[in-house]
Design an enzyme around this catalytic site. Structure first.
Site, PDB file in Angstrom:
ATOM      1  N   CYS A   2      10.975  18.375  24.816  1.00 52.65           N
ATOM      2  CA  CYS A   2      12.174  17.536  24.871  1.00 52.65           C
ATOM      3  C   CYS A   2      12.097  16.419  23.833  1.00 52.65           C
ATOM      4  O   CYS A   2      11.032  16.027  23.399  1.00 52.65           O
ATOM      5  CB  CYS A   2      12.318  16.924  26.252  1.00 52.65           C
ATOM      6  N   ARG A  27      12.454  20.615  17.839  1.00 56.92           N
ATOM      7  CA  ARG A  27      11.508  20.654  18.945  1.00 56.92           C
ATOM      8  C   ARG A  27      11.883  21.695  19.998  1.00 56.92           C
ATOM      9  O   ARG A  27      11.066  22.069  20.825  1.00 56.92           O
ATOM     10  CB  ARG A  27      11.419  19.265  19.601  1.00 56.92           C
ATOM     11  N   TRP A  75      14.430  20.487  27.339  1.00 57.91           N
ATOM     12  CA  TRP A  75      13.921  21.858  27.414  1.00 57.91           C
ATOM     13  C   TRP A  75      13.568  22.091  28.876  1.00 57.91           C
ATOM     14  O   TRP A  75      12.684  21.446  29.415  1.00 57.91           O
ATOM     15  CB  TRP A  75      12.697  22.006  26.509  1.00 57.91           C
ATOM     16  N   ASN A 101      10.556  12.983  29.175  1.00 57.19           N
ATOM     17  CA  ASN A 101       9.830  14.166  28.711  1.00 57.19           C
ATOM     18  C   ASN A 101       8.603  14.331  29.591  1.00 57.19           C
ATOM     19  O   ASN A 101       7.961  13.340  29.951  1.00 57.19           O
ATOM     20  CB  ASN A 101       9.353  13.999  27.263  1.00 57.19           C
ATOM     21  N   GLY A 102       8.235  15.571  29.901  1.00 59.93           N
ATOM     22  CA  GLY A 102       7.040  15.810  30.704  1.00 59.93           C
ATOM     23  C   GLY A 102       7.383  16.401  32.055  1.00 59.93           C
ATOM     24  O   GLY A 102       8.493  16.881  32.288  1.00 59.93           O
ATOM     25  N   GLU A 487      -1.533  36.451  13.888  1.00 56.89           N
ATOM     26  CA  GLU A 487      -0.563  35.450  13.451  1.00 56.89           C
ATOM     27  C   GLU A 487       0.696  36.107  12.891  1.00 56.89           C
ATOM     28  O   GLU A 487       1.818  35.648  13.144  1.00 56.89           O
ATOM     29  CB  GLU A 487      -1.206  34.534  12.410  1.00 56.89           C
ATOM     30  N   LYS A 491       4.489  35.544  14.381  1.00 56.50           N
ATOM     31  CA  LYS A 491       5.632  35.084  13.593  1.00 56.50           C
ATOM     32  C   LYS A 491       6.834  35.998  13.814  1.00 56.50           C
ATOM     33  O   LYS A 491       7.955  35.534  13.993  1.00 56.50           O
ATOM     34  CB  LYS A 491       5.292  35.053  12.096  1.00 56.50           C
ATOM     35  N   GLU A 494       8.269  35.626  17.397  1.00 50.78           N
ATOM     36  CA  GLU A 494       8.843  34.298  17.611  1.00 50.78           C
ATOM     37  C   GLU A 494      10.272  34.209  17.091  1.00 50.78           C
ATOM     38  O   GLU A 494      11.143  33.651  17.771  1.00 50.78           O
ATOM     39  CB  GLU A 494       8.003  33.232  16.893  1.00 50.78           C
ATOM     40  N   HIS A 510      -8.687  52.576  20.859  1.00 51.56           N
ATOM     41  CA  HIS A 510      -9.013  52.354  22.268  1.00 51.56           C
ATOM     42  C   HIS A 510      -7.763  52.023  23.090  1.00 51.56           C
ATOM     43  O   HIS A 510      -7.844  51.259  24.048  1.00 51.56           O
ATOM     44  CB  HIS A 510     -10.053  51.237  22.404  1.00 51.56           C
ATOM     45  N   LYS A 609       8.846  23.147  19.448  1.00 51.35           N
ATOM     46  CA  LYS A 609       7.873  22.879  18.399  1.00 51.35           C
ATOM     47  C   LYS A 609       6.634  22.210  18.954  1.00 51.35           C
ATOM     48  O   LYS A 609       5.512  22.581  18.630  1.00 51.35           O
ATOM     49  CB  LYS A 609       8.513  21.997  17.323  1.00 51.35           C
TER      50      LYS A 609
END
Length: 614
Positions: A2, A27, A75, A101-102, A487, A491, A494, A510, A609
């Site tokens: 947030c 964010r 958020w 926030n939190g 990574e 990407k 995401e 496997h 973010k």
């Protein structure tokens, strides 16, 4: 996650608040709102589900007067994203408003107690519980807003960055922080409040970072006051921001992500500047050298990180073990903090976080400190919570990263880890002078080599059109490039929302080999290294089962080119630095596929973010 913005001064607050919310859109959020106290003392709240632009449209015919106010992008954690759950929240009498926030972990207990005392609730959020608690305390104790906030926070368990305003008083904002970032900007006869510095830099470069357990008392025409929850006055430590507005703009690029991919030649220079000598004979990281004996005598090093930073840490593990011969472990911070890990005083814990505010990583730092470990930080944000909580550390100096999907922060983190490994290896005498010099030359050449990789952007863009509508991807890599496969897959999923998995190439047989068919694109990282032949065999196994191969190879490769369906070349470089080069075309591939699918590249759905909640 947030975003928080606040303003008090002589200008109209609404435009500054909304502009600040736009700066914080990177964010991640699902609703937005503002609370304004005008010159008559009227408290007006405007909020809605959706983007900041939706808020602007909603509020265009509303009363937005006032030179003081607070604003928020949410958020969702407690309660679905909707107009009612959006911040700010009123108290029951509508005399107080809060943004937060939190997460308030004991909100349900507090809510039940308040309901027993006649309070009712409009939303299903934990935040509304806090503002109701503040009002309850104030009414029962007949105390000031500051005292009510201070008393309420002593009853709260959890993480928060809050700002509270009240009806009838346009001269005061009470803000506080615990495990969630908060910064106060100091201008000429005005104050700014934000969850990070991006909304502030347009107006002032003088900021105060609020520490955990502190309350900021912002009053018109008075100096900023910092208090503890026990009402002890603290010092006001003003820092100067090293950031510019230009860094927060797209600079002609269609998306921040593409801009940040193209910034990597420069950010690698910024990351190494002053740390590698001009003649390439030495590497000096002050945070390491100031604690040289601790590092040289370390029993082991433990990286704690999340997401992209965890992938970078896997590369850091190999760099340090191979060059320095020190045992290294890599832990997900979210798991580390809950599994009662064995930590000794001879251990070094390296916390890696782009934002320096990642809640799980910060909690892992606190746990390791309690167990007596030495804590070293690698982050990008100067003055961030992790930077202040660690014993020492190193900034990656890549500048603000606005795109949610990390690019330049990843390559900056790996670059710093390579310099840490070189510094320690030189002190320990565990690498030859020839190898030491070769790695330094590689680091110095990285900007030029990344520029060469970026010249492939047009070809990668064309290649992306072939795979835009694929439903799954498999990324394969070995050695240093296995974390890059992870990574690259991250990407893609995401920002394009295509399912993708990264695997060690040899592990494919496997299990994942069952997925291989003509509909499964496989990105194989097959650069020239000491296990190149093994990787070629893995690629042949995929090809024999009809898989479509996109190979990342070293310039001049002929073996893989004869097998693969498509090849992307990178210049040759010493093996330990290949992850930095290889990551760039994978970033571009993910970017172009997402653009082809018309995704919101910079703000992908459901993501934030800076992950400041568990």
């Amino acid at each position: 996650m947030c975003g928080i913005v606040g303003y008090m001064g002589n200008r109209e607050a609404y435009g500054i608040l909304v502009g600040g919310l736009h700066r914080l859109e990177y964010r991640g959020y699902d609703s937005a709102g503002v609370a304004l106290v005008n010159e008559k003392g009227e408290l007006n709240i405007h909020k809605c589900k959706g983007k900041v632009a939706d808020l602007e449209n909603y509020a265009k015919d509303k009363d937005t007067d006032g030179s003081m106010g607070i604003a928020h992008t949410r958020w969702a954690t407690h309660g679905e994203p909707n107009d009612i759950n959006a911040h700010p929240h009123y108290s029951e009498s509508a005399s107080l408003a809060i943004i937060h926030n939190g997460i308030i972990e004991n909100y349900s207990v507090l809510k039940e107690a308040l309901m027993e005392n006649g309070y009712s609730f409009r939303s299903t959020t934990d935040t509304e519980v806090l503002v109701q608690l503040i009002e309850y305390i104030r009414n029962n104790n007949h105390c000031s807003l500051l005292e009510a906030v201070r008393s309420a926070l002593k009853k709260v368990v959890g993480a928060y960055a809050i700002a509270v305003v009240e009806k009838g008083n346009n001269d005061e904002i009470i803000a506080a922080k615990q495990s969630s970032p908060l910064v106060v900007g100091i201008g000429e006869d005005e104050y700014f409040l934000a969850s990070d510095a991006t909304p502030i830099i347009e107006y002032t470069d003088r900021v105060v970072y609020i520490d955990d357990g502190q309350i900021a008392v912002i009053r018109r025409d008075q100096p900023l006051k910092i208090l503890s929850l026990d009402n002890e006055e603290g010092s006001v430590d003003i820092k100067k921001l090293d950031m510019s507005i230009g860094q927060l703009e797209k600079g002609g690029y269609p998306h921040f992500m593409l801009k940040e991919i193209y910034e990597q030649p420069k950010t690698i220079i910024d990351c190494t500047r002053g740390r590698i000598s001009a003649d390439g004979s030495s590497v000096t990281l002050s945070g390491v050298m100031a604690n040289k004996e601790r590092f040289l005598n370390a029993n082991r090093i433990i990286f704690v990180a999340c997401g992209t930073s965890w992938h970078a840490s896997l590369i850091g593990e190999r760099l340090i073990e191979e060059m320095c011969r020190i045992p290294v472990e890599v832990e997900y911070a979210s798991e580390f903090r809950y599994r009662n890990p064995v930590i000794n005083k001879g251990d070094i814990v390296i916390a890696v976080s782009q934002s320096g505010e990642t809640a799980d990583t910060l909690a892992a730092v606190e746990l390791a400190k309690e167990r007596g470990a030495f804590i070293f930080g690698i982050c990008n944000q100067v003055g961030s919570s992790i930077a202040r909580a660690t014993d020492s550390g190193t900034y990656i100096h890549v500048g603000p990263e606005i795109g949610v999907a990390s690019t330049k922060a990843f390559t900056g983190q790996v670059t710093v880890m390579a310099m840490i490994a070189l510094t320690l290896a030189h002190e320990k005498g565990t690498v030859t002078p020839e190898y030491f010099s070769e790695v330094i030359r590689g680091l110095q050449r990285l900007p030029e080599l990344i520029e060469r990789v970026l010249e492939s952007d047009g070809r990668i863009s064309e290649l992306s059109k072939i795979f835009t509508y694929s439903r799954n991807f498999l990324y394969l890599g070995r050695g240093y490039n296995y974390p890059v496969a992870l990574e690259g897959a991250l990407k893609l999923k995401e920002i394009s929302y295509i399912h993708a998995e990264g695997y060690p190439a040899a592990e494919m047989k496997h299990g994942p080999i069952a997925l291989i068919d003509s509909e499964m694109p496989v990105v194989a990282i097959a650069t020239a290294d000491n296990i190149y032949d093994k990787t070629v065999s893995n690629i042949q196994t995929v090809k024999a089962r009809g898989g479509k191969i996109i190979a990342v190879v070293t310039e001049g490769d002929t073996v893989v080119r004869a097998i693969a369906d498509h090849c992307i070349e990178v210049p040759p470089i010493i093996e330990c630095l290949t992850p930095i080069l290889v990551s760039v075309p994978l970033q571009l591939l993910a970017y172009h596929i997402a653009v082809n699918k018309d995704r919101n590249v910079d703000q992908p759905r459901n993501l934030a973010k800076s992950v400041t909640v568990e």
